[in-house]
Design a protein around this motif. Structure first.
Motif, PDB file in Angstrom:
ATOM      1  N   ASP A 178      -9.481   6.930   4.496  1.00 38.89           N
ATOM      2  CA  ASP A 178      -8.729   6.061   3.599  1.00 38.89           C
ATOM      3  C   ASP A 178      -7.507   5.441   4.278  1.00 38.89           C
ATOM      4  O   ASP A 178      -7.095   4.346   3.920  1.00 38.89           O
ATOM      5  CB  ASP A 178      -8.330   6.811   2.331  1.00 38.89           C
ATOM      6  CG  ASP A 178      -9.522   7.075   1.426  1.00 38.89           C
ATOM      7  OD1 ASP A 178     -10.517   6.327   1.536  1.00 38.89           O
ATOM      8  OD2 ASP A 178      -9.465   8.021   0.626  1.00 38.89           O
ATOM      9  N   LEU A 214      -3.434  10.364   1.789  1.00 43.82           N
ATOM     10  CA  LEU A 214      -4.722   9.742   2.074  1.00 43.82           C
ATOM     11  C   LEU A 214      -5.457  10.495   3.176  1.00 43.82           C
ATOM     12  O   LEU A 214      -4.837  11.029   4.092  1.00 43.82           O
ATOM     13  CB  LEU A 214      -4.516   8.297   2.525  1.00 43.82           C
ATOM     14  CG  LEU A 214      -3.897   7.335   1.524  1.00 43.82           C
ATOM     15  CD1 LEU A 214      -3.680   5.980   2.175  1.00 43.82           C
ATOM     16  CD2 LEU A 214      -4.755   7.204   0.281  1.00 43.82           C
ATOM     17  N   TYR A 264      -2.600   9.218  -2.710  1.00 39.53           N
ATOM     18  CA  TYR A 264      -3.520   8.814  -3.761  1.00 39.53           C
ATOM     19  C   TYR A 264      -2.745   8.540  -5.038  1.00 39.53           C
ATOM     20  O   TYR A 264      -1.567   8.901  -5.161  1.00 39.53           O
ATOM     21  CB  TYR A 264      -4.585   9.893  -3.986  1.00 39.53           C
ATOM     22  CG  TYR A 264      -5.556   9.973  -2.836  1.00 39.53           C
ATOM     23  CD1 TYR A 264      -6.529   8.994  -2.651  1.00 39.53           C
ATOM     24  CD2 TYR A 264      -5.479  11.010  -1.910  1.00 39.53           C
ATOM     25  CE1 TYR A 264      -7.406   9.046  -1.589  1.00 39.53           C
ATOM     26  CE2 TYR A 264      -6.361  11.070  -0.835  1.00 39.53           C
ATOM     27  CZ  TYR A 264      -7.314  10.083  -0.685  1.00 39.53           C
ATOM     28  OH  TYR A 264      -8.176  10.134   0.380  1.00 39.53           O
ATOM     29  N   LEU A 281      -8.918   2.399   5.794  1.00 41.81           N
ATOM     30  CA  LEU A 281      -9.185   1.360   4.793  1.00 41.81           C
ATOM     31  C   LEU A 281      -7.902   0.736   4.250  1.00 41.81           C
ATOM     32  O   LEU A 281      -7.852  -0.465   3.993  1.00 41.81           O
ATOM     33  CB  LEU A 281     -10.009   1.930   3.636  1.00 41.81           C
ATOM     34  CG  LEU A 281     -11.443   2.306   3.975  1.00 41.81           C
ATOM     35  CD1 LEU A 281     -12.088   3.016   2.796  1.00 41.81           C
ATOM     36  CD2 LEU A 281     -12.241   1.075   4.368  1.00 41.81           C
ATOM     37  N   GLU A 282      -6.865   1.524   4.073  1.00 41.15           N
ATOM     38  CA  GLU A 282      -5.615   1.016   3.508  1.00 41.15           C
ATOM     39  C   GLU A 282      -4.783   0.210   4.506  1.00 41.15           C
ATOM     40  O   GLU A 282      -4.194  -0.798   4.152  1.00 41.15           O
ATOM     41  CB  GLU A 282      -4.750   2.179   2.992  1.00 41.15           C
ATOM     42  CG  GLU A 282      -5.186   2.717   1.671  1.00 41.15           C
ATOM     43  CD  GLU A 282      -4.965   1.745   0.526  1.00 41.15           C
ATOM     44  OE1 GLU A 282      -3.878   1.181   0.394  1.00 41.15           O
ATOM     45  OE2 GLU A 282      -5.916   1.558  -0.241  1.00 41.15           O
ATOM     46  N   THR A 314       0.839  -1.182   0.000  1.00 42.61           N
ATOM     47  CA  THR A 314       0.000   0.000   0.000  1.00 42.61           C
ATOM     48  C   THR A 314       0.878   1.238   0.000  1.00 42.61           C
ATOM     49  O   THR A 314       2.081   1.164   0.231  1.00 42.61           O
ATOM     50  CB  THR A 314      -0.975  -0.005   1.188  1.00 42.61           C
ATOM     51  OG1 THR A 314      -1.909   1.059   1.022  1.00 42.61           O
ATOM     52  CG2 THR A 314      -0.264   0.130   2.511  1.00 42.61           C
TER      53      THR A 314
END
Length: 86
Positions: free
Chosen positions: A38, A34, A27, A41-42, A23
């Motif tokens: 996010d 991020l 972006y 989520l990442e 990851t």
């Protein structure tokens, strides 16, 4: 995606292996970092979601100058509380 990979490996008789997705903290354009949602989520969702088979994440990236490096350090400092609670 990790759930599908894990299930496919088990279907063909391979023992489950740990999954470590790569990851990045920016972006796709590479310009913006991020958002808080996010980041979750990442970095965290793949690990806390039990069925995913994900045991960690690998952070990768490249900052071409000191400004980018300093911004990255600040980014992780700003979200350090998230990483500490994990």
């Amino acid at each position: 995606e990790s759930v599908r990979i894990r299930e496919n490996l088990m279907t063909v008789g391979f023992p489950p292996k740990p999954i470590y997705p790569y990851t990045w903290h920016r972006y796709h354009s590479g310009i913006r970092f991020l958002s808080k949602g996010d980041v979750y989520l990442e970095f965290f969702h793949p690990i806390v979601y039990e069925k995913s088979g994900v045991e960690g994440v690998i952070l990768w990236g490249y900052e071409k100058n000191h400004t980018g490096q300093d911004e990255t350090v600040d980014f992780f400092r700003n979200y350090s509380y998230l990483f500490e609670t994990f």
